[in-house]
Each structure stands twice: as C-alpha cells, then as structure tokens.
Design an enzyme around this catalytic site. Structure first.
Site, PDB file in Angstrom:
ATOM      1  N   THR A  83     -81.112 -36.111  42.222  1.00  0.00           N
ATOM      2  CA  THR A  83     -82.211 -36.943  42.877  1.00  0.00           C
ATOM      3  C   THR A  83     -83.359 -37.501  42.276  1.00  0.00           C
ATOM      4  OG1 THR A  83     -81.402 -35.817  45.179  1.00  0.00           O
ATOM      5  CG2 THR A  83     -83.573 -36.848  45.219  1.00  0.00           C
ATOM      6  N   ASP A 160     -79.517 -28.896  44.556  1.00  0.00           N
ATOM      7  CA  ASP A 160     -78.471 -27.890  45.211  1.00  0.00           C
ATOM      8  C   ASP A 160     -78.080 -26.784  44.451  1.00  0.00           C
ATOM      9  OD1 ASP A 160     -79.144 -29.671  47.377  1.00  0.00           O
ATOM     10  OD2 ASP A 160     -77.084 -30.681  47.503  1.00  0.00           O
TER      11      ASP A 160
END
Length: 413
Positions: A83, A160
């Site tokens: 991201t 993540d």
C-alpha cells in the site's frame, strides 16, 4: 476480446444489457463497475462484449532530478510493493502497486533533506504474494547495498505480512547498519494516508545508530509519532487502523517524534557498527504453521509428512497444548525426522509444556518449546534453522538459541 481494464464496454448476457467500466479480474469472468457504483461479474460464455470507449492514458508526470548532496548519509530504498507503493485509480476503483523509489522521493520531497537516496525495485507485489524465495532475494539485495557502502536500508513493504519478512531478514542478515521495513495502511492518494509520516520516520531510523532489522509504523492515531519495533517481535494487530503494528511481549525499541524527528530510546538495541555484515540466506520452504482448534484431526500431520515437509510450528492453546490424540502422530513424525515447535495462540506470555501432563507428553514426543516467540516468527526461524542445520537435532538446538532478539528469557509483559 479487444478490451482492457478501464475501458467502457457494453455487455449483453442472456438478453440483459450491462454498461460499465472493466475492472481487474483474476477469474474467467468480466467484472464491470456499473453507473450505480456497484460491480457485477459475468461469465464470458455466450456473452457479447462491445467496446464503447478506450480508457484514457494518464499523462506521465515530469520526473524531478534528485541531485547528490555532499555530507548526507547514503540510504538505499528497496521497493517490494504494498500500500505504501500504491495508488487508487478512482475511475475503476482498483488499487495497484506502481511506485518506484523515485516516485517516493517525488511524493515526499522532505526526504531529500535527510539523506542521499538510491532505489531498486525488487518486486511490485502485495505482501500476501511473498514467499521464502522473495525473502531470500530481498536479503541478498540488502546485503549487496550495505556491502557497497549504504549507511542504511529502507524496505517498502505491504503491511499484511511485513512481520514475516522482518523476521526472515532478522535471521538471514547480521547487519552493522539499520535495515528498516516500512509500510502504510492507507494509499498515498487518500487524505488519511500514513505513508509520508511513516516514510520520514523510517528514514530517520535508517540514519540512526539503531542497527539490525526493525519495523517503523504509526504509534498514535494522530500524526504524532512512530514506534520502532524489533523485526522478530512485531505483529499487525488491526486490519485497518494506522496504529496496527505493536511489539508483542516486549516494549518497542524507540519512539520517533514526527515534528522534531527526535528518536527516544525505550529499550536496549544493537548499535551501528557493533556486528559485522554477514549473509545466511539458506531457507527450507517445506515448513508449515498449524493452528490447533478443539476437535481438529491429527490427519493434517500425516498430510504434511506425505508431502515431504520438514518442520511444523504448532499454534497450540494456552501454555502450548493440542489434543492428546495428536501426540502419537507427532511422535511418529519426529521419529521420521520432522521438527515440531510449539507456539501459543495467546497474544502474550510464553510456552511452558511442563505444567500439565499433555505438555509433558508433547516434550517426550520431541516437540520444542517456542518460548515467547510469535508463531509467525517461530515459523520463519524454523525455515531458516532447517536451511542452516546439518540435521534435525541441530535445528532443534538452533530453535532454542537467540539470534535476533526473538526470545526473551524473562517475561515482563
């Protein structure tokens, strides 16, 4: 068919007509964003697709020059995606990884006042696509940058699985300089993005005397400060909050004030130059993390044996337990040369398989206590240990040895 993502098309399916923007799809269906804002997925069998409008080609932004500034430290940025290196295409709603190191410098010009940066794009993937071979490539790249004179290394990474990568690098590299992993919970084009603050704090740590592998992420819900976490003791504890990353079983290493860039140490750490550069990148990918639940069959162990796996981390209950039905199967597997390490499903505390009879029987079956290691850290360490060791017994000894602060022998939290 002659269409691509972002194009506007008309689809006729079973007498019904759909008009919308072609969205990314990983299946054999066409996915459209309709005018209503909703998406629809349609099988291509018996479907007529008519191209109405090509997606506009976005103009290429002018690239700024990034001149070398004498007297500033040299920092290498290794880009892997995630991201922090993503932007949203609001026309389609798709999120894509597409930022290079130069893109990051263009987006955050304050970085150029802190150091001389150079970058390498190693991959542009989301972190769920990471695997052992990716960690090895990243470790080798960081090693090369440090060997060639980098005063610090920043790794941009998806959040993540950043904890797994941080642990892997912690075991594979002995580094005399900082290696800092950084990510973002919100993409760079969102008003609430945390990418700039996280990146600036990471750069400050990359210049500092905090050697070893760390993770630098938001420490407060506001843009106040970041925490510096040890690479083997950090976990993402929230799906979307900017304060998702926390140190587990230990305090963070340090705090970085965003306004002043001042680093305040919280715990002890390895300092710059205290250890020599060394790469130990052999990894055994045939390892698994198995989370036990009540009523779970031990057949899963038989499956991994048949598939040739060499090690398993068991995420057991409480102090480190699984069903007593599992013990004969575990014993059979350890006799065949597999290595088992016990971790806990509890967030805090440590393994102690000498309290209850089940735990004692697990120890007799050959299971290694994972102490206070995070399950994911134990998994990565087991992969690394089996890659380094000559046999299972040596790997077991390595699992009980501290290499990168992954075990605290005294529980304080």
């Amino acid at each position: 068919m002659d269409y691509k993502e972002g194009d506007i098309v008309r689809v006729v399916k079973e007498g019904r007509e759909y008009t919308g923007i072609v969205m990314p799809s990983r299946t054999d269906k066409i996915v459209l964003k309709l005018k209503s804002g909703y998406n629809v997925g349609l099988s291509l069998d018996g479907t007529k697709v008519e191209l109405l409008e090509r997606a506009p080609q976005p103009p290429k932004p002018a690239r700024r020059e990034h001149p070398h500034r004498p007297g500033l430290p040299s920092i290498s940025i290794l880009s892997t995606g995630g991201t922090i290196a993503s932007r949203v295409d609001y026309r389609t709603g798709a999120v894509s990884s597409q930022f290079t190191a130069d893109d990051i410098l263009d987006a955050i010009p304050e970085l150029e006042e802190m150091a001389n940066f150079k970058g390498r794009v190693l991959s542009m993937i989301f972190s769920e696509d990471m695997e052992a071979s990716t960690w090895q490539s990243l470790a080798r790249a960081a090693y090369e940058e440090i060997k060639n004179g980098a005063d610090g290394v920043i790794v941009t990474h998806g959040t993540d699985t950043m904890g797994y990568t941080a642990a892997a690098l912690s075991f594979m590299i002995r580094t005399p300089v900082p290696i800092v992993l950084v990510g973002a919970q919100r993409s760079s084009d969102r008003p609430s993005s945390d990418n700039a603050m996280n990146m600036l704090c990471a750069a400050e740590v990359a210049k500092s005397d905090i050697a070893g592998v760390t993770v630098v992420m938001h420490g407060a819900t506001s843009d106040d400060y970041c925490y510096v976490h040890r690479g083997t003791k950090v976990r993402k504890l929230h799906t979307s909050m900017r304060t998702a990353f926390q140190s587990v079983n230990v305090p963070p290493i340090a705090k970085v004030d965003y306004a002043t860039r001042k680093i305040t140490p919280i715990t002890g750490y390895t300092k710059r130059g205290e250890q020599e550069l060394k790469l130990m990148d052999n990894m055994e990918a045939r390892c698994a993390l198995v989370k036990f639940y009540p009523g779970m069959s031990p057949d899963i162990i038989e499956y991994y044996m048949e598939k040739g796996y060499r090690g398993i981390v068991l995420e057991g209950t409480g102090l480190g337990h699984v069903s007593t039905k599992w013990i004969p199967v575990i014993k059979k597997a350890t006799d065949a040369g597999m290595v088992f390490v016990m971790a806990s499903q509890c967030m805090n505390g440590r393994i102690c398989d000498r309290v209850y009879s089940t735990g004692i029987d697990l120890l007799k079956a050959g299971v290694v206590e994972g102490e206070d290691m995070l399950p994911e850290t134990a998994l990565v360490k087991l992969m690394w240990a089996l890659g380094q060791a000559r046999d299972a017994e040596e790997a077991k000894r390595m699992m009980k040895t501290v290499y990168a602060g992954e075990i605290e022998w005294r529980s304080t939290i």
